[in-house]
Write an enzyme that holds these catalytic residues in place. Sequence first.
Site, short mmCIF file in Angstrom:
data_model
loop_
_atom_site.label_atom_id
_atom_site.label_comp_id
_atom_site.label_asym_id
_atom_site.label_seq_id
_atom_site.Cartn_x
_atom_site.Cartn_y
_atom_site.Cartn_z
N HIS A 79 0.69 -1.26 0.00
CA HIS A 79 -0.02 -0.04 0.06
C HIS A 79 0.73 1.24 -0.06
CE1 HIS A 79 -3.63 -2.24 1.72
NE2 HIS A 79 -3.43 -2.76 0.51
N GLU A 81 0.70 3.81 1.80
CA GLU A 81 0.96 4.38 3.25
C GLU A 81 2.20 3.62 3.55
OE1 GLU A 81 -3.75 4.48 3.21
OE2 GLU A 81 -1.81 3.24 2.20
N CYS A 107 -6.43 1.34 5.56
CA CYS A 107 -6.94 0.30 6.15
C CYS A 107 -6.47 -0.27 7.48
CB CYS A 107 -6.47 -0.82 4.88
SG CYS A 107 -4.50 -1.44 4.96
N CYS A 110 -2.44 -0.84 7.27
CA CYS A 110 -1.71 0.77 7.15
C CYS A 110 -1.90 1.70 8.47
CB CYS A 110 -2.11 1.45 6.08
SG CYS A 110 -1.62 0.80 4.44
#
Length: 158
Positions: A79, A81, A107, A110
């Site tokens: 991801h 992040e 999410c 993260c």
Amino acid sequence: MEKRPSWHKYFMEMAFLASERSTCLRRKVGAIVVKNNQVISTGYNGAPKRVRHCSETGCLRKQMNIPSGERHELCRGIHAEQNAIIQAAIYGSSLQDAAIYTTNQPCIICSKMIINAEISDIYIADKYPDKLAQEMLEEAGVQMYVVDIKNDTLKRIL
């Protein structure tokens, strides 16, 4: 007098620019970590370094019929992040009391990384339904805001 964009709009637009580097076939996400109005690191979602991207191999999640928001570990990608936090670590930059601007709400995975990196504020463009992530961020005292870049406004949601 010239109208300059707010810092929030400026950094969120950078996050959208970062998202254009994404190789994810489902959702392109970008993230920018900022401290004292200075960019510390950036990230976008895609496969790890030296690994073929989903744009080359096809989407594993689609092939396995995995619904959005479930089984994040079954994906070739990292991801945005996560990549931004990893980039800061590689270059030895502390993220304590920094802010992260991301095109989508983080999410749960993260969110846990954001909490442990001691990032204090999250600025998002789009919400993402993850109740556990929101609960943990709230419990940890991380504040979250929605940035409306069209109207250059900010709304606190956590």
